[in-house]
Design a protein around this motif. Structure first.
Motif, PDB file in Angstrom:
ATOM      1  N   CYS A  43       0.800  -1.220   0.000  1.00  0.00           N
ATOM      2  CA  CYS A  43       0.000   0.000   0.000  1.00  0.00           C
ATOM      3  C   CYS A  43       0.837   1.277   0.000  1.00  0.00           C
ATOM      4  O   CYS A  43       0.291   2.381   0.099  1.00  0.00           O
ATOM      5  CB  CYS A  43      -0.907   0.021   1.227  1.00  0.00           C
ATOM      6  SG  CYS A  43      -1.758  -1.523   1.510  1.00  0.00           S
TER       7      CYS A  43
ATOM      8  N   ASN B 128       3.075   4.542  -1.008  1.00  0.00           N
ATOM      9  CA  ASN B 128       2.979   5.568  -2.065  1.00  0.00           C
ATOM     10  C   ASN B 128       1.629   5.558  -2.781  1.00  0.00           C
ATOM     11  O   ASN B 128       1.557   5.401  -4.006  1.00  0.00           O
ATOM     12  CB  ASN B 128       4.095   5.386  -3.108  1.00  0.00           C
ATOM     13  CG  ASN B 128       5.461   5.388  -2.484  1.00  0.00           C
ATOM     14  OD1 ASN B 128       5.729   6.171  -1.582  1.00  0.00           O
ATOM     15  ND2 ASN B 128       6.333   4.506  -2.948  1.00  0.00           N
ATOM     16  N   PRO B 129       0.529   5.722  -2.049  1.00  0.00           N
ATOM     17  CA  PRO B 129      -0.779   5.703  -2.705  1.00  0.00           C
ATOM     18  C   PRO B 129      -0.929   6.856  -3.691  1.00  0.00           C
ATOM     19  O   PRO B 129      -0.473   7.974  -3.424  1.00  0.00           O
ATOM     20  CB  PRO B 129      -1.767   5.854  -1.540  1.00  0.00           C
ATOM     21  CG  PRO B 129      -0.990   6.502  -0.445  1.00  0.00           C
ATOM     22  CD  PRO B 129       0.414   6.002  -0.593  1.00  0.00           C
TER      23      PRO B 129
ATOM     24  N   THR C 178      -2.941   9.756  -5.975  1.00  0.00           N
ATOM     25  CA  THR C 178      -4.124  10.609  -5.856  1.00  0.00           C
ATOM     26  C   THR C 178      -5.039  10.263  -7.026  1.00  0.00           C
ATOM     27  O   THR C 178      -4.717  10.552  -8.180  1.00  0.00           O
ATOM     28  CB  THR C 178      -3.738  12.101  -5.902  1.00  0.00           C
ATOM     29  OG1 THR C 178      -2.838  12.376  -4.827  1.00  0.00           O
ATOM     30  CG2 THR C 178      -4.965  12.977  -5.781  1.00  0.00           C
TER      31      THR C 178
ATOM     32  N   ASP D 294      -3.417  -2.410  -9.460  1.00  0.00           N
ATOM     33  CA  ASP D 294      -3.133  -2.771  -8.075  1.00  0.00           C
ATOM     34  C   ASP D 294      -4.354  -2.391  -7.226  1.00  0.00           C
ATOM     35  O   ASP D 294      -5.423  -2.065  -7.761  1.00  0.00           O
ATOM     36  CB  ASP D 294      -1.840  -2.096  -7.578  1.00  0.00           C
ATOM     37  CG  ASP D 294      -1.913  -0.566  -7.574  1.00  0.00           C
ATOM     38  OD1 ASP D 294      -3.022  -0.002  -7.693  1.00  0.00           O
ATOM     39  OD2 ASP D 294      -0.854   0.079  -7.430  1.00  0.00           O
TER      40      ASP D 294
ATOM     41  N   TYR E 227      -5.229   0.125  -5.753  1.00  0.00           N
ATOM     42  CA  TYR E 227      -5.727   1.504  -5.837  1.00  0.00           C
ATOM     43  C   TYR E 227      -6.639   1.742  -7.042  1.00  0.00           C
ATOM     44  O   TYR E 227      -7.211   2.809  -7.194  1.00  0.00           O
ATOM     45  CB  TYR E 227      -4.563   2.494  -5.820  1.00  0.00           C
ATOM     46  CG  TYR E 227      -3.889   2.516  -4.464  1.00  0.00           C
ATOM     47  CD1 TYR E 227      -4.567   2.987  -3.344  1.00  0.00           C
ATOM     48  CD2 TYR E 227      -2.611   2.017  -4.289  1.00  0.00           C
ATOM     49  CE1 TYR E 227      -3.977   2.986  -2.095  1.00  0.00           C
ATOM     50  CE2 TYR E 227      -2.011   2.006  -3.036  1.00  0.00           C
ATOM     51  CZ  TYR E 227      -2.704   2.494  -1.951  1.00  0.00           C
ATOM     52  OH  TYR E 227      -2.125   2.478  -0.704  1.00  0.00           O
TER      53      TYR E 227
ATOM     54  N   ALA F 297      -6.080   5.592 -11.087  1.00  0.00           N
ATOM     55  CA  ALA F 297      -4.727   6.055 -10.780  1.00  0.00           C
ATOM     56  C   ALA F 297      -4.112   6.705 -12.022  1.00  0.00           C
ATOM     57  O   ALA F 297      -4.028   6.064 -13.078  1.00  0.00           O
ATOM     58  CB  ALA F 297      -3.863   4.888 -10.318  1.00  0.00           C
TER      59      ALA F 297
ATOM     60  N   ALA G 189      -8.472   2.415   0.298  1.00  0.00           N
ATOM     61  CA  ALA G 189      -8.221   3.784   0.756  1.00  0.00           C
ATOM     62  C   ALA G 189      -7.477   3.709   2.087  1.00  0.00           C
ATOM     63  O   ALA G 189      -8.063   3.285   3.094  1.00  0.00           O
ATOM     64  CB  ALA G 189      -9.524   4.549   0.912  1.00  0.00           C
ATOM     65  N   PRO G 190      -6.206   4.100   2.119  1.00  0.00           N
ATOM     66  CA  PRO G 190      -5.416   3.968   3.344  1.00  0.00           C
ATOM     67  C   PRO G 190      -5.996   4.730   4.529  1.00  0.00           C
ATOM     68  O   PRO G 190      -5.807   4.329   5.675  1.00  0.00           O
ATOM     69  CB  PRO G 190      -4.048   4.537   2.950  1.00  0.00           C
ATOM     70  CG  PRO G 190      -4.017   4.509   1.468  1.00  0.00           C
ATOM     71  CD  PRO G 190      -5.427   4.646   1.009  1.00  0.00           C
TER      72      PRO G 190
ATOM     73  N   ARG H 251       3.443   3.458  -9.043  1.00  0.00           N
ATOM     74  CA  ARG H 251       3.297   4.314  -7.867  1.00  0.00           C
ATOM     75  C   ARG H 251       4.573   5.121  -7.630  1.00  0.00           C
ATOM     76  O   ARG H 251       5.100   5.176  -6.529  1.00  0.00           O
ATOM     77  CB  ARG H 251       2.922   3.479  -6.640  1.00  0.00           C
ATOM     78  CG  ARG H 251       1.595   2.763  -6.823  1.00  0.00           C
ATOM     79  CD  ARG H 251       0.861   2.538  -5.523  1.00  0.00           C
ATOM     80  NE  ARG H 251       1.572   1.716  -4.579  1.00  0.00           N
ATOM     81  CZ  ARG H 251       1.414   0.401  -4.435  1.00  0.00           C
ATOM     82  NH1 ARG H 251       0.575  -0.248  -5.223  1.00  0.00           N
ATOM     83  NH2 ARG H 251       2.081  -0.265  -3.529  1.00  0.00           N
TER      84      ARG H 251
END
Length: 238
Positions: free
Chosen positions: A7, A9-10, A12, A47, A49, A53, A82-83, A210
Motif C-alpha cells: 500500500c 505511495n498511494p 491521488t 493494483d 488503488y 490512478a 483507501a489507506p 506508484r
C-alpha cells in the motif's frame, strides 16, 4: 501475503485523468483508450488503488499510442483501497478477492472480442498480477506481463500456457528476488512457453505505477519497465 509495501505511495485518484474515456465493458466501468479499429488489445489489471490512478492511465495511453486498444476495468466496483479509511488491507482484500477479479475479467475479454479484437495481452500490477497469471493458464489471452506481483505462487507459474514476462523489484517483501529466481527456473524449464524474469535493482514493490512524477530517477526506472512491457506485447500480441 499483503503488508505495508502493498500500500506504499498511494496515488491521488483522478477519474478524469487520461486521454481516453470510461465506458461499460463486460459489465464493468472501464477506462478505454486507443483506436477502436485496432484488432489488438491490452487488458491492464490494476493494483489495489484501482483504475483511476493517473500513472496507470498514463501507461494505458502510452500502450494505446503503440497501436493497441487498451482496457483498464474497475474490478473494485468503485471501492479501491483507501489507506485513510481505517480499514486494513487484509479486511479490504476479503471483499475484493483475486478469484472474483479473474471471474470478472472473463466477460471483459469476451466484450473485447465482440468488438473485433483478435489478440489480447494482459498485464497485472501487484494484486492484478494474480488475476493475469490465472488468465494465462487458459486460452483467454495471448501473452502476459506480471509487474511486482502479489500472491503469485510457483504453482501459478508452472500452469502458465502463454508467453509471460515477470518484472520484479529488488526490494520487495511480497515477491522477493529469491521467489522471482524460482519463477525463472520454472519458466526456463518450460521449453514450450517463452518467458523471462527481470529483477530491477534499487526499486521497491509498486515502482512501475506508484512513482512520483517529480522524481526523475523513479520515472526513468518505471519507463524502462513500461518499455519491456510494450516490447513483449508487440512481439506476442499480433
Amino acid at each position: 501475503m499483503s503488508g505495508p509495501q502493498c500500500c506504499a505511495n498511494p496515488p491521488t485518484l483522478n477519474p478524469s485523468s487520461g486521454a481516453g474515456h470510461v465506458e461499460k465493458l463486460g459489465g464493468l466501468n472501464t477506462y478505454v483508450t486507443g483506436s477502436s479499429d485496432s484488432k489488438l488489445a491490452v487488458l491492464l489489471v490494476s493494483d489495489v488503488y484501482g483504475y483511476e490512478a493517473p500513472n496507470l492511465r498514463k501507461l494505458a495511453d502510452k500502450i494505446a499510442a503503440a497501436g493497441f486498444y487498451v482496457a483498464v476495468p474497475d474490478f473494485f466496483y468503485g471501492d479501491p483501497f483507501a489507506p485513510d479509511s481505517g480499514k486494513s488491507i487484509q479486511d479490504w482484500i476479503k471483499n475484493h478477492g483475486v478469484d472474483k477479479g479473474f471471474d470478472d475479467a472473463k466477460p471483459v475479454i469476451q466484450a473485447l472480442k465482440s468488438k473485433g479484437i483478435s489478440a489480447i495481452g494482459a498485464a497485472g500490477f501487484c494484486w492484478g498480477a494474480k488475476v493475469v497469471v490465472q488468465l494465462a493458464k487458459r486460452d483467454l489471452i495471448q501473452a502476459a506481463v506480471l509487474l511486482h506481483p502479489s500472491f503469485v505462487t510457483i504453482d501459478d507459474i508452472k500452469g502458465v500456457e502463454v508467453p509471460v514476462a515477470v518484472l520484479g523489484a529488488e526490494i520487495d517483501q511480497l515477491s522477493p528476488p529469491s521467489l522471482l529466481k524460482q519463477f525463472e527456473e520454472v519458466i526456463s524449464a518450460k521449453s514450450e512457453v517463452d518467458g523471462y524474469v527481470k529483477i530491477f535493482p534499487k526499486v521497491v514493490h509498486g515502482w512501475t505505477v506508484r512513482y512520483s512524477v517529480e522524481d526523475e530517477a523513479a520515472v526513468k526506472r518505471a519507463e524502462e519497465a513500461h518499455e519491456n512491457l510494450l516490447e513483449w506485447f508487440s512481439k506476442y500480441v499480433k
